[in-house]
Design a protein around this motif. Sequence first.
Motif, short mmCIF file in Angstrom:
data_model
loop_
_atom_site.label_atom_id
_atom_site.label_comp_id
_atom_site.label_asym_id
_atom_site.label_seq_id
_atom_site.Cartn_x
_atom_site.Cartn_y
_atom_site.Cartn_z
N TRP A 138 -72.57 -19.88 -0.68
CA TRP A 138 -73.77 -20.42 -0.05
C TRP A 138 -74.07 -21.76 -0.72
O TRP A 138 -74.07 -21.86 -1.95
N LEU A 150 -82.19 -18.38 1.10
CA LEU A 150 -81.54 -17.07 1.20
C LEU A 150 -82.14 -16.21 2.31
O LEU A 150 -81.50 -15.27 2.77
N ALA A 156 -71.88 -10.18 2.77
CA ALA A 156 -71.97 -10.19 4.22
C ALA A 156 -70.60 -10.42 4.82
O ALA A 156 -69.69 -10.93 4.16
N ARG A 168 -82.13 -7.52 0.80
CA ARG A 168 -80.90 -7.16 1.52
C ARG A 168 -79.74 -8.02 1.07
O ARG A 168 -78.62 -7.53 0.89
N HIS A 169 -79.99 -9.31 0.90
CA HIS A 169 -78.93 -10.22 0.46
C HIS A 169 -78.39 -9.81 -0.91
O HIS A 169 -77.17 -9.69 -1.11
N ARG A 183 -85.57 -9.59 3.23
CA ARG A 183 -84.36 -10.35 3.50
C ARG A 183 -83.62 -10.69 2.20
O ARG A 183 -82.40 -10.59 2.13
N SER A 211 -78.83 -13.91 10.88
CA SER A 211 -78.18 -12.68 10.43
C SER A 211 -78.53 -11.59 11.43
O SER A 211 -79.55 -11.67 12.11
N TYR A 213 -74.90 -8.22 7.12
CA TYR A 213 -74.97 -7.80 5.72
C TYR A 213 -74.38 -6.41 5.55
O TYR A 213 -74.44 -5.56 6.46
N ASN A 245 -75.28 -16.73 -6.71
CA ASN A 245 -75.14 -15.55 -5.86
C ASN A 245 -75.23 -14.27 -6.68
O ASN A 245 -74.43 -13.36 -6.53
N SER A 280 -76.65 -6.29 -1.09
CA SER A 280 -75.40 -6.19 -0.32
C SER A 280 -74.21 -6.73 -1.09
O SER A 280 -73.06 -6.38 -0.78
#
Length: 514
Positions: A130, A219, A254, A240-241, A237, A468, A104, A154, A244
Amino acid sequence: MESLAGTSWDVVIEGTGLQQSLLALALSRSDKKVLHVDGNNYYGGSEAAFSLQEAEAWAVSLAATPVAPFSKVSLRKAETSTSSAKKLSPSRAYTLTLSPQIIYARSKLVSQLVSSQVYRQLEFQAVGNWWLYENTSGVFPAAHEAGTLKRMPNGREDIFSDRSIDVRAKRGLMKFIKFVVDFENQTGVWETHADTPFVEFLSSQFQLPPSMQTYLVALTLSLEPPGVTSVRYALPRIARHLTSIGVFGPGFGAVVPKWGGGAEIAQVGCRAGAVGGAVYVLGTGVSDADTGSTAVSLKLTNDEAVQSEYYISSQDKAIKEINSDTPTVSKLVAIVSSDLSSLFVSTVEGAPIAAVAVVAFPADAVVVDGQSSTHPIFIMVHSSDSGECPQGQYVLYASTTNIRNPKGRLEAALSKLLKSADAPRADAEGSEQDAVLFEMYYEQSRSSTSNLASSTSCALPSSSLDLSFDDSILDDVEDAWRRIMGSPETESPYMVFETREQLDDDDDNGMDGL
């Protein structure tokens, strides 16, 4: 090269995995005399990347004699085809990695690669769309029956434009996204629920329907069942996704290193370590270590004896037996000739064409022998832009854990993906199984032994089994560096280097075999 025994070493590091390679780099730039050895004839350890021929040799060797952390290794190649599109290219056209982890943008690893200047020797590719696999018929669909691949939203724009999400669900989803990107400052909302299942939290606090719960659980990239994945695990998590996305460009959050994932970082780290004065020797490990109170006596597998002030090994050496209590992930690497280009179509203006797409199979999505799985399956689809295969082919990395018949379920998920993403071509040219040119299965375990460091030695933790990159392993690397440097406060900051001239191609500075 002079005898290794004739040099006074500050540190001997065994194994050239990503952690060891970054530690060797940090120590070499801190004026430590480093000997870096690896019993393997290749760099990267558990993050290694292989050509086709090397992968076959690795699989055959470990199938005959398993070596921790790998077990149950098997290999299958398709029959030779007359069609150029359906046959394997020469060995060097492939780079198959054992660590297809995504990284990420909001990652400590990225920060350290930048501050250490290592990033200058790497080329990163975007991880784009995704997808969520959904069965389209019956509670117990056939193992190879095609379903539907639904593109997961997303970000906010995707959510607003997705007509399959009703207004009420959108409202709850937007409320959750606003919360999760700032969850650290909203402990009053979630702290009392920290150890409850994440899906229950989404239902009770945000009134999200099961379809949205499945999307958000995916995710997290958790390999555990939805009822096990906790709020404490999921929130950082997902945050962070989401945070990012857009850091390096529109439409993605990522990246992966081109030409071999973690192995490429490890090898570049070794090259930079050699520039700093570290000496590298492949095909030579440590057969015995006598760790005293002030120094270490090491016997190498080439029968040389060396002295060092400190010795770094890996907790993988502590894995003597793999049993039901050992954390283990089942992995399948496949090269396919199917046309999976539809997985990489960007819907965000200005976004680069991604080299990696992520496909999530929720728990119960894959049924084998009439039994559904309680654990999800993830497949990372790498296009030729990743540098890992020729144009027109794709490398698929499938992962799951703790399920019955894991190899059969991973193969069934692979079949479902190929049928769903390439149905017209499969119908016209043969079954989706014909498109699988190469398949390698293995299981990778992780030592649960605690890191018992002494005044002269320590063992770095096993490589993460996460999908990840796990930044927490970098804390262990920095801790080892500070132990060896002798003080928590040093004149030079950790992993912050000025740019140095790189070596000429014909000057390996002790990089034996790199």
